[in-house]
Design an enzyme around this catalytic site. Structure first.
Site, PDB file in Angstrom:
ATOM      1  N   ALA A  61       0.837  -1.210   0.000  1.00  0.00           N
ATOM      2  CA  ALA A  61       0.000   0.000   0.000  1.00  0.00           C
ATOM      3  C   ALA A  61       0.865   1.252   0.000  1.00  0.00           C
ATOM      4  O   ALA A  61       0.507   2.273   0.580  1.00  0.00           O
ATOM      5  CB  ALA A  61      -0.939  -0.020   1.212  1.00  0.00           C
TER       6      ALA A  61
ATOM      7  N   ARG B   9       4.921   6.586 -21.434  1.00  0.00           N
ATOM      8  CA  ARG B   9       5.995   7.600 -21.366  1.00  0.00           C
ATOM      9  C   ARG B   9       6.375   8.046 -22.781  1.00  0.00           C
ATOM     10  O   ARG B   9       6.465   9.243 -23.066  1.00  0.00           O
ATOM     11  CB  ARG B   9       7.215   7.021 -20.631  1.00  0.00           C
ATOM     12  CG  ARG B   9       6.984   6.926 -19.139  1.00  0.00           C
ATOM     13  CD  ARG B   9       8.214   6.482 -18.371  1.00  0.00           C
ATOM     14  NE  ARG B   9       7.969   6.589 -16.939  1.00  0.00           N
ATOM     15  CZ  ARG B   9       8.332   5.685 -16.029  1.00  0.00           C
ATOM     16  NH1 ARG B   9       9.004   4.603 -16.391  1.00  0.00           N
ATOM     17  NH2 ARG B   9       8.059   5.875 -14.756  1.00  0.00           N
TER      18      ARG B   9
ATOM     19  N   HIS C 184      11.942  -4.554 -18.989  1.00  0.00           N
ATOM     20  CA  HIS C 184      11.654  -3.243 -18.390  1.00  0.00           C
ATOM     21  C   HIS C 184      12.943  -2.708 -17.776  1.00  0.00           C
ATOM     22  O   HIS C 184      13.135  -2.710 -16.571  1.00  0.00           O
ATOM     23  CB  HIS C 184      10.578  -3.431 -17.326  1.00  0.00           C
ATOM     24  CG  HIS C 184      10.103  -2.157 -16.704  1.00  0.00           C
ATOM     25  ND1 HIS C 184       9.727  -1.060 -17.430  1.00  0.00           N
ATOM     26  CD2 HIS C 184       9.919  -1.810 -15.404  1.00  0.00           C
ATOM     27  CE1 HIS C 184       9.338  -0.102 -16.605  1.00  0.00           C
ATOM     28  NE2 HIS C 184       9.451  -0.532 -15.367  1.00  0.00           N
TER      29      HIS C 184
ATOM     30  N   ARG D  80      17.116  -0.807 -11.520  1.00  0.00           N
ATOM     31  CA  ARG D  80      16.051  -1.702 -11.066  1.00  0.00           C
ATOM     32  C   ARG D  80      16.647  -3.042 -10.630  1.00  0.00           C
ATOM     33  O   ARG D  80      16.176  -3.673  -9.702  1.00  0.00           O
ATOM     34  CB  ARG D  80      15.043  -1.936 -12.197  1.00  0.00           C
ATOM     35  CG  ARG D  80      14.235  -0.699 -12.571  1.00  0.00           C
ATOM     36  CD  ARG D  80      13.220  -1.017 -13.656  1.00  0.00           C
ATOM     37  NE  ARG D  80      12.458   0.154 -14.077  1.00  0.00           N
ATOM     38  CZ  ARG D  80      12.797   0.962 -15.083  1.00  0.00           C
ATOM     39  NH1 ARG D  80      13.895   0.733 -15.783  1.00  0.00           N
ATOM     40  NH2 ARG D  80      12.037   1.998 -15.389  1.00  0.00           N
TER      41      ARG D  80
ATOM     42  N   VAL E 232       4.083  -5.837 -10.427  1.00  0.00           N
ATOM     43  CA  VAL E 232       4.600  -4.492 -10.688  1.00  0.00           C
ATOM     44  C   VAL E 232       6.008  -4.322 -10.092  1.00  0.00           C
ATOM     45  O   VAL E 232       6.810  -3.514 -10.553  1.00  0.00           O
ATOM     46  CB  VAL E 232       3.652  -3.423 -10.078  1.00  0.00           C
ATOM     47  CG1 VAL E 232       4.129  -2.010 -10.388  1.00  0.00           C
ATOM     48  CG2 VAL E 232       2.222  -3.611 -10.584  1.00  0.00           C
TER      49      VAL E 232
ATOM     50  N   VAL F 234       2.897   3.159  -5.252  1.00  0.00           N
ATOM     51  CA  VAL F 234       2.256   2.572  -6.437  1.00  0.00           C
ATOM     52  C   VAL F 234       0.933   1.904  -6.045  1.00  0.00           C
ATOM     53  O   VAL F 234      -0.093   2.086  -6.708  1.00  0.00           O
ATOM     54  CB  VAL F 234       3.174   1.536  -7.137  1.00  0.00           C
ATOM     55  CG1 VAL F 234       2.459   0.911  -8.333  1.00  0.00           C
ATOM     56  CG2 VAL F 234       4.478   2.187  -7.594  1.00  0.00           C
ATOM     57  N   GLY F 235       0.936   1.174  -4.934  1.00  0.00           N
ATOM     58  CA  GLY F 235      -0.267   0.453  -4.509  1.00  0.00           C
ATOM     59  C   GLY F 235      -1.424   1.401  -4.219  1.00  0.00           C
ATOM     60  O   GLY F 235      -2.551   1.209  -4.706  1.00  0.00           O
TER      61      GLY F 235
ATOM     62  N   ARG G 206      13.628   1.922  -6.044  1.00  0.00           N
ATOM     63  CA  ARG G 206      15.033   2.331  -6.111  1.00  0.00           C
ATOM     64  C   ARG G 206      15.228   3.783  -5.709  1.00  0.00           C
ATOM     65  O   ARG G 206      14.292   4.577  -5.720  1.00  0.00           O
ATOM     66  CB  ARG G 206      15.618   2.055  -7.492  1.00  0.00           C
ATOM     67  CG  ARG G 206      14.879   2.693  -8.634  1.00  0.00           C
ATOM     68  CD  ARG G 206      15.479   2.212  -9.931  1.00  0.00           C
ATOM     69  NE  ARG G 206      14.645   2.602 -11.045  1.00  0.00           N
ATOM     70  CZ  ARG G 206      15.115   2.927 -12.239  1.00  0.00           C
ATOM     71  NH1 ARG G 206      16.408   2.915 -12.463  1.00  0.00           N
ATOM     72  NH2 ARG G 206      14.282   3.254 -13.197  1.00  0.00           N
TER      73      ARG G 206
END
Ligand code: APR
Length: 312
Positions: free
Chosen positions: A12, A153, A177, A90, A120, A15-16, A84
């Site tokens: 959470a 993007r 990615h 990543r 993700v 991103v969550g 990161r």
């Protein structure tokens, strides 16, 4: 219990929580937000729920630390892990996030054995592999979110450069990615017009390079974490495509068996996304240069996956 679809989001954090926000505001289903931190998912969920009367969405949002609450989810989005910081790639996250994704996937698979998993957490292509191995789900129910983000993007940069509506811009970014991702200008268009007709080679190369480094650009600005608005929106688009069985063609990290000569890895390719998950991998014809870039990216994914094996 409602008869609405159930979407659980593990992690959470930035991103969550942002994904929960987009999903709730689009009324895609009831949302469960789970985190290991006590009180935080509950607080964020209650706050989001209290925006419902203003925004007019009738879905439930529940925060929890208990996987029981995620039981029988239709979709589970995994965002748990460490983001990161400046100077990190990543790939530097691999050991810590492999362990987190393994533990989370075990719990998710136990409580929602029929769900579709959207991963993700980075490094994305390796984390999807971990989730696939640990869950033992059929491959079409394990999908990584990366291509939609990388493409949005690229679309943003193209729209800005040409001063045209983002609505008219489509773009395709394939491969892993990471820095070796493969933006495909030949398959990127403004309302059907290939961008190669609208911009010179130099500009396109610069925008493609900015796309490759798009995540890093945000990390360097934020200094304390990584992107979350565009990732959250990208996940939401995938969730919507699945729950509404839209059969959208979107770039996702999907299992390739023989497609693109990739034998048994998850890499970014265009797929048909519907209620069953990945319903088809679309094979684009790549020219020599694109194909070489794609294979290089796949080699990088393979080396990352090899590193995860000690965590499985
Ligand atoms: N179970 C559940 N939640 C966990 C676990 C776990 N085992 N371990 C960590 N978390 C939670 C953290 O408590 C935190 O709230 O995951 C959340 C991650 O949130 P942030 O630190 O804000 O990171 P975020 O920016 O959301 O990125 C999450 O997505 O884009 C990727 O690279 C990014 O891997 C990172 C992930």
């Amino acid at each position: 219990m409602s008869s609405r679809p159930k979407i659980s989001i593990i992690g959470a954090g930035n991103v969550g929580a942002t994904t929960a926000h987009w999903i709730a505001s689009k009324e895609l289903g009831d949302v469960v937000l789970l985190d290991i931190v006590d009180g935080m998912p509950q607080g964020k969920s209650l706050d989001l729920l209290e925006s419902a009367p203003v925004e007019g969405f009738d879905v439930d949002v529940k925060g929890t630390n208990n996987y029981e609450d995620t039981k029988n989810s239709d979709i589970v989005v995994v965002t748990s892990g460490v983001p990161r910081k400046p100077g990190m790639s990543r790939d530097d996250l691999i050991s810590i996030n492999s362990k987190i994704v393994r533990e989370v996937t075990e719990n998710v698979a136990k409580h929602s054995p029929n769900c579709i998993l959207i991963i993700v957490t980075n490094p994305l292509d390796a984390m999807v592999f971990v989730a696939s191995k640990v869950s033992n789900f059929p491959h079409h129910r394990v999908i990584g979110m990366a291509g939609v983000l990388d493409s949005t993007r690229f679309r943003t940069f193209i729209a800005k450069e040409l001063d045209v509506s983002v609505e008219d811009v489509d773009a395709m970014v394939l491969g892993g990615h990471g820095d070796s991702m493969v933006p495909l200008p030949r398959y990127s268009t403004v309302n059907g017009i290939p961008i190669t007709e609208l911009m010179d080679h130099g500009r396109i190369t610069a925008l493609a390079e900015r796309t490759r480094k798009g995540g890093e650009e945000i990390v360097n600005l934020l200094k304390t974490g990584s992107a979350f608005y565009a990732p959250g929106a990208a996940v939401t688009e995938m969730v919507e495509a699945i729950l509404k069985d839209k059969k959208r063609i979107l770039p996702c990290a999907a299992y390739c068996d023989k497609e693109y000569d990739v034998n048994g890895y998850f890499v970014g390719v265009p797929v048909k996304l519907g209620r069953k998950g990945v319903e088809k991998v679309i094979e684009l014809k790549l020219n020599k240069e694109e194909s070489e870039m794609f294979q290089k990216s796949v080699e990088h994914v393979k080396s990352l996956v090899a590193t995860t094996e000690k965590f499985l």
